[in-house]
Write a protein that holds these residues in place. Structure first.
Motif, short mmCIF file in Angstrom:
data_model
loop_
_atom_site.label_atom_id
_atom_site.label_comp_id
_atom_site.label_asym_id
_atom_site.label_seq_id
_atom_site.Cartn_x
_atom_site.Cartn_y
_atom_site.Cartn_z
N THR B 255 0.84 -1.20 0.00
CA THR B 255 0.00 0.00 0.00
C THR B 255 0.87 1.25 0.00
O THR B 255 0.61 2.20 -0.73
N GLY B 256 1.89 1.24 0.83
CA GLY B 256 2.80 2.38 0.90
C GLY B 256 3.36 2.69 -0.47
O GLY B 256 3.39 3.84 -0.91
N ASN B 257 3.79 1.66 -1.18
CA ASN B 257 4.37 1.86 -2.50
C ASN B 257 3.35 2.28 -3.53
O ASN B 257 3.63 3.08 -4.40
N PHE B 258 2.14 1.74 -3.40
CA PHE B 258 1.08 2.10 -4.32
C PHE B 258 0.82 3.61 -4.23
O PHE B 258 0.81 4.33 -5.22
N ILE B 259 0.66 4.09 -2.98
CA ILE B 259 0.43 5.52 -2.76
C ILE B 259 1.59 6.34 -3.30
O ILE B 259 1.42 7.32 -4.02
N PHE B 260 2.79 5.86 -2.99
CA PHE B 260 4.01 6.58 -3.40
C PHE B 260 4.11 6.67 -4.92
O PHE B 260 4.35 7.74 -5.49
N LEU B 261 3.90 5.53 -5.59
CA LEU B 261 4.07 5.51 -7.05
C LEU B 261 2.98 6.34 -7.72
O LEU B 261 3.22 7.02 -8.72
N ARG B 262 1.78 6.32 -7.16
CA ARG B 262 0.70 7.10 -7.76
C ARG B 262 0.99 8.58 -7.60
O ARG B 262 0.81 9.37 -8.53
N ALA B 263 1.49 8.95 -6.44
CA ALA B 263 1.81 10.36 -6.21
C ALA B 263 2.90 10.81 -7.18
O ALA B 263 2.88 11.91 -7.72
N ARG B 264 3.87 9.89 -7.42
CA ARG B 264 4.98 10.26 -8.30
C ARG B 264 4.49 10.41 -9.73
O ARG B 264 4.90 11.32 -10.45
N ARG B 265 3.59 9.49 -10.12
CA ARG B 265 3.06 9.59 -11.48
C ARG B 265 2.26 10.87 -11.61
O ARG B 265 2.32 11.56 -12.61
N GLY B 266 1.49 11.23 -10.57
CA GLY B 266 0.70 12.45 -10.56
C GLY B 266 1.58 13.67 -10.81
O GLY B 266 1.24 14.57 -11.57
N LYS B 267 2.78 13.66 -10.23
CA LYS B 267 3.69 14.81 -10.38
C LYS B 267 4.17 14.94 -11.81
O LYS B 267 4.31 16.03 -12.33
N LYS B 268 4.46 13.77 -12.40
CA LYS B 268 4.95 13.80 -13.78
C LYS B 268 3.84 14.32 -14.68
O LYS B 268 4.05 14.97 -15.65
#
Lengths: 268, 268, 190, 204
Positions: B255-268
């Protein structure tokens, strides 16, 4: 081998000969390196955690919050790790003296406490602010592991240090301290020779000095040429070890392939 | 949601999972690992009446984890007719060690002073081990209850590590290392260890280098050992809760990684 | 202390023993210094009226244990041991048990796939967690040998190197102390 | 339920309350723990050091202990400005002798004994063993390179050192995984007490 457990009139236990030879070689290398001028001027690569010390103390000063330094529960003063931790303490103490930032140092060992008080007092005096030194901030909290952990946790959650240094011999208390430090938003610089706790520090702290990096720290911080040279001597010994390992492996492999019985000279 | 609130939900989730799984009366079947088997075989192969020194090198805080394992090892040793000499180098382990050894001795009808003896606590483990190598009476003039060692039948003719068949170190930290570095390296007494799961990786190299003769670790090790001894105990009971918590932690990492990766994709 | 390691001679052993006694005596003496510090801080806090109940509790605890031990002894069944078994031990064990929770929050927060190395870290931790599930045989038991292999090879390799490094670091630190190059512990570089 | 279990149970909950936030119950439990554990240490130091190593020998006429005792007592010099420097002597003795004792012990256990088992034939014991031995050797060498301080990490050396980082990460991940087991077990063990002895919900 049982003979070696009984005191007898021999001055040298032959079973310990490899260690004696090894020790003499190691001491010779370190000693010669320390005396050698060209080695004394060796350049050392950067270590991230050490670079961050000044920023960490500066940050605490800006936020008007204290700095907390604790050497962990596992060590006593005889341990080389504790000595290495004292070197970094000197640096942290002189920075907090200059910036007029409170330095808290809870410990589990009264001997470490007395030494730390001397080290910090001296660092404050050397920086020209002997009046800013408070002996009460360097205190013995409890010898029990989780008594110590509970006490340091209490200090962290009430005094809310902006920067936390966890440098020394840590055991299970490592993550309790690091996670509590995290809830108060502290920058955390950790370093230890306890291999398991390194994993927790890596996960929970901002910077981690891994094993030998902690020992090398005094070479970096003091800039004393003899100490720099002894760090270089460690590197020379590493090359020696690597060469022995490779040579022994080639020896063992060749013997295995050619199916020859051989002396396993690398078994001590 | 703030970090602190997320933390509380994570904490609550863990508590709920452990409590629920502990209330479910299901036992999981554990496979016995070679490590545990090796320890079992080691103790099994010791000649009857040989003296085992049990060193309680752990703190009160590790008792919940290590207790099932201590019980297994002591029961096995007593059932094999081995004689036990209890010592402790962690002051907190003193009473615990006595309780453990007393309880298991009672189960097998063993007699104090004849089949087992409890020497109690001495500080400074490494100093104490060196002393034990020289003379047990030099370190312990009397046992835990103040009886002089010379009037204890079991200890007739036993005065140093040379007469001890094996040292069993029940440890939650680095203490077993001292047993190896001083007891084994210097006096060549075999060391076996029952340790907390977190110490298993640390001691692995010693196991493969032969400095440690056998090792069993953690609640899981206790569950496996219980199976070898054909006894149901806390080790096996805890295994379901243990496994459920592991799944929970894996879910948290994902879950931690899911949130993290989604946030990172959002930034891009 | 260095040479005595290699020698079984009685004189070497005697030197060794004397030094070890000294280590122990010194820590007992230092303990007094430490406890005086604790008592002073708490007494001053008590007089200043800050946090009275807690400071009183600390002082009461410090004094109660020696008094109980002095009056009734310290073997199993005495009040001193009762305090240990029902007050000190449960609290210490519980502080330790807090770690399970901190491990959970660290797993959630610390294992982020920021870069390739962080990914290796999180993948190997996950594999080990999977390898230690006790749901019997079957698919999941495959993880057990992967976990064991990782532990015995790549992980062991790094640990060995860390240990060798620590050994070297400790050795040179000790030598620096003996050669007098390292004098921080004396308080300053003079 | 006996008093002991009741006290232990309530204190257990007081400590667990820290997970929610720092609060008066935790603070009090913390003070109690600190006080009691210091008191405990004092008692242990008295019985096992002061009484066993100082008073007993002196009363039986063995005066040898006076030397270490006198050196040790110089530690109290720190309480007075004139004698402050005295307290460095006992510390210097302990650190010096500790450093001396550490050298051979470190060399033996941390270096020589870690080197020997790393050496294994790379070929001839089956594919799995060979692969393992190669991984092990290259792991040790590259991680050693990671700890090499006096050379910048560029070129081939940089590549080797960064391979070392990979091994380190695997080690940290593995250790974390294994250690987690232990922590979880402790909590489970604690809950055995809470649910069993204290609340009587499960029966042992």
């Amino acid at each position: 081998m049982i003979a070696s457990t009984i005191a007898d009139s021999r001055w040298l236990d032959m079973a310990k000969l490899p260690e004696l030879v090894g020790s003499v070689v190691v001491i010779a290398i370190v000693f010669l390196a320390t005396m050698n001028r060209s080695i004394q001027s060796a350049k050392l690569r950067k270590i991230n955690g050490l670079e961050a010390i000044e920023d960490a103390v500066g940050r605490a000063t800006e936020m008007a919050r204290p700095v907390l330094f604790t050497p962990g529960w596992g060590g006593d003063i005889q341990r080389p790790t504790t000595i290495a931790s004292m070197n970094i303490l000197t640096k942290v103490a002189s920075l907090s003296a200059q910036y007029d930032c409170t330095l808290l140092y809870p410990t589990h060992d009264p001997v470490i406490m007395t030494v730390a008080q001397e080290v910090v007092r001296e660092a404050y005096t050397d920086s020209g602010y002997p009046d800013r030194y408070r002996a009460d901030n360097i205190n013995y909290v409890s010898s029990s592991q989780f008594g110590y952990a509970a006490a340091v946790d209490g200090i962290i959650s009430r005094q809310k240090p902006a920067s936390i240094f966890l440098l020394g011999t840590f055991e299970a208390e490592s993550l309790i301290l690091a996670e509590t430090g995290n809830t108060v938003g502290a920058i955390q610089i950790a370093g230890t020779d306890s291999t398991i706790q390194l994993a927790f520090f890596i996960v929970a702290c901002d910077y981690t000095l891994i094993g030998e990096e902690l020992f090398a720290a005094s070479g970096y911080l003091s800039g004393n040429p003899s100490i720099v040279a002894s760090v270089k001597a460690q590197d020379i010994l590493k090359v020696v070890i690597a060469v022995i390992l490779v040579a022994a492996t080639i020896w063992a492999t060749t013997a295995r392939i050619l199916d020859i019985e051989t002396v396993q000279w690398w078994k001590f | 949601m703030t970090d602190l609130r997320i933390r509380r939900w994570i904490f609550l989730g863990l508590a709920v999972i452990v409590v629920l799984t502990m209330l479910v009366p299901v036992t999981t079947k554990v496979t016995v690992s070679p490590y545990t088997q090796r320890m079992y075989d080691y103790i099994d192969s010791l000649p009857a009446h040989s003296v085992v020194m049990v060193s309680f090198d752990h703190d009160a805080s590790s008792q919940p984890e290590i207790r099932p394992l201590s019980l297994c090892l002591l029961r096995h040793a007593f059932s094999r007719g081995l004689k036990m000499a209890g010592v402790s180098f962690q002051s907190e382990g003193t009473v615990i060690g006595y309780r453990m050894i007393e309880q298991t001795a009672k189960e097998f009808g063993r007699e104090y002073g004849v089949d087992y003896v409890y020497l109690g606590f001495r500080p400074q483990l490494q100093a104490a081990i060196l002393q034990l190598g020289e003379s047990i009476r030099g370190l312990y003039a009397q046992d835990y209850f103040g009886t002089p060692l010379d009037s204890i039948p079991m200890l007739v003719g036993i005065d140093s590590l040379a007469q001890i068949a094996v040292v069993l170190s029940i440890a939650d930290a680095n203490n077993t290392t001292h047993w190896m570095e001083y007891g084994k390296a210097r006096f060549n007494v075999p060391i076996i260890a029952g340790v907390t799961a977190s110490m298993v990786t640390s001691y692995d190299p010693y196991l493969s280098s032969g400095q440690l003769s056998a090792m069993v670790g953690g609640l899981r090790g206790a569950a496996e050992y219980e199976r070898l001894l054909n006894r149901h105990g806390a080790g096996q009971r805890g295994m379901l809760a243990q496994s459920a918590t592991h799944l929970y932690l894996i879910a948290l990492i994902l879950t931690g990684n899911f949130i993290f990766l989604r946030a990172r994709r959002g930034k891009k | 202390m260095f040479l005595q390691y290699f020698s079984p001679h009685p004189l070497a052993r005697a030197v060794n023993r004397g030094m070890l006694d000294y280590w122990q005596i010194l820590s007992a003496i230092a303990l007094v210094v430490g406890v005086v510090g604790v008592a002073r801080t708490n007494l001053m806090g008590l007089i200043a009226g800050k946090d009275r109940i807690n400071r009183l509790t600390v002082l009461a605890g410090v004094m109660a244990m020696p008094i109980l031990a002095w009056l009734w002894g310290t073997t199993a069944g005495s009040p001193f041991v009762w305090m240990f078994e029902y007050v000190q031990m449960p609290m210490q064990a519980t502080v330790f048990a807090l770690l399970a929770f901190f491990v959970a929050s660290a797993s959630f927060r610390g294992f982020r796939a920021r870069n390739a190395q962080a990914t290796v870290l999180l993948v190997s931790a996950t594999i080990i967690l999977m390898s230690r599930l006790s749901f019997g045989e079957g698919f999941l038991s495959q993880f057990q040998w992967i976990g064991d292999w990782m532990r015995d090879n790549p992980s062991m390799a790094a640990r060995r190197a860390i240990l060798i490094g620590i050994g070297l670091g400790s050795l040179t630190t000790s030598l620096r102390v003996l050669l007098g190059v390292e004098r921080t512990w004396l308080g300053g570089s003079k | 339920m006996d008093w002991g279990t009741l006290v232990a149970g309530l204190l257990t909950f007081a400590v667990f309350s820290f997970l929610y936030r720092d609060n008066p119950a935790y603070k009090w439990a913390e003070s109690l723990l600190i006080g009691v554990s210091i008191g405990y240490t004092l008692v242990i130091a008295w019985t096992s050091t002061v009484s066993a190593m100082i008073i007993d020998p002196l009363s039986s006429g063995r005066w040898g202990v006076i030397v270490p005792l006198a050196v040790g007592l110089m530690l109290f010099g720190r309480f007075f400005p004139q004698t402050r420097s005295w307290s460095r002597i006992p510390i210097a003795v302990i650190i010096g002798s500790g450093a001396g004792a550490a050298i051979p012990a470190m060399l033996d256990a941390r270096i020589l004994n870690q080197m020997s088992p790393t050496v294994a034939p790379l070929w001839g014991n089956g594919l799995v063993a060979s692969f393992g031995a190669i991984v092990l050797l290259s792991g040790v060498l590259s991680t050693l390179a990671y700890f090499y301080f006096s050379r910048e990490r560029t070129g081939w050396f940089g590549a080797v050192a960064s391979t070392g980082t990979w091994f380190l990460m695997i080690f940290f991940g593995t250790t974390f995984g294994y250690t987690v087991m232990s922590r979880v077990s402790t909590f489970i063990g604690r809950m055995e007490f809470v649910l069993g002895d204290f609340l009587h919900i499960i029966h042992q």
